[in-house]
Enzyme design. Structure first.
Site, PDB file in Angstrom:
ATOM      1  N   CYS A 215       0.875  -1.172   0.000  1.00 33.57           N
ATOM      2  CA  CYS A 215       0.000   0.000   0.000  1.00 33.57           C
ATOM      3  C   CYS A 215       0.910   1.217   0.000  1.00 33.57           C
ATOM      4  O   CYS A 215       2.128   1.082  -0.153  1.00 33.57           O
ATOM      5  CB  CYS A 215      -1.008  -0.007   1.160  1.00 33.57           C
ATOM      6  SG  CYS A 215      -0.368   0.271   2.809  1.00 33.57           S
TER       7      CYS A 215
ATOM      8  N   HIS B 178      14.463 -14.339  11.779  1.00 33.17           N
ATOM      9  CA  HIS B 178      14.077 -14.273  13.177  1.00 33.17           C
ATOM     10  C   HIS B 178      12.585 -14.389  13.426  1.00 33.17           C
ATOM     11  O   HIS B 178      12.174 -14.801  14.510  1.00 33.17           O
ATOM     12  CB  HIS B 178      14.559 -12.964  13.799  1.00 33.17           C
ATOM     13  CG  HIS B 178      16.039 -12.829  13.813  1.00 33.17           C
ATOM     14  ND1 HIS B 178      16.664 -11.717  14.346  1.00 33.17           N
ATOM     15  CD2 HIS B 178      17.038 -13.640  13.377  1.00 33.17           C
ATOM     16  CE1 HIS B 178      17.977 -11.862  14.231  1.00 33.17           C
ATOM     17  NE2 HIS B 178      18.221 -13.015  13.636  1.00 33.17           N
TER      18      HIS B 178
END
Length: 155
Positions: A66, A99
């Site tokens: 967006c 991670h």
């Protein structure tokens, strides 16, 4: 052939098209969930469509765009199975996979250029999840903590 879903609002149409071409050149099949023109649309609708494609197993990963990346990432992350990471460079995209086991890359079309977006895409696609010390934390992302101070999950 692996399928990657793409979704954007009107601000992200050009970047989505660019990334779709990049994905196809790398041998991926693209599931384009829209939008496909400049008419103003609501980013949550496209974020929810992408979340559904991932949670139902239609695709394993997705890319959402967006204007800033913020709104669509909020919409995506309302689904507990989604780990959408708003990334601004290759390093943040790599770390989101290593991670956090991110399954959706989120980009802000008005925030980054095409080359940085390409760097993010490559890092997102090529970086494996490390697991290990990160696994417990990632598991908590899909399950809200209980009211206890220990941070234990209730599901």
């Amino acid at each position: 052939m692996s399928v990657i879903a793409l979704a954007s609002d009107h601000a992200g149409v050009e970047l989505k098209s660019f990334l779709a071409d990049e994905l196809k050149a790398r041998g991926f099949e693209v599931l384009d969930l829209g939008t496909n023109g400049p008419a103003s649309v609501d980013y949550p609708d496209f974020g929810y469509a992408l979340a559904q494609a991932v949670t139902t197993g239609k695709v394993e990963k997705g890319i959402a765009i967006c204007g800033s990346g913020i709104g669509i990432s909020i919409a995506l992350n309302r689904d507990p199975a989604i780990r959408a990471a708003l990334c601004h460079n290759g390093l943040t995209a790599r770390l989101s996979r290593q991670h956090n086991d991110a399954n959706v890359l989120v980009l802000g079309a008005r925030m980054i250029g095409l080359e940085v977006a390409r760097d993010c895409l490559v890092a997102f696609l090529e970086t494996p999840y490390e697991g290990g010390r990160h696994a417990g934390r990632v598991a908590k992302l899909g399950c809200p903590p209980s009211s206890g101070a220990s941070g234990a999950t209730s599901c």
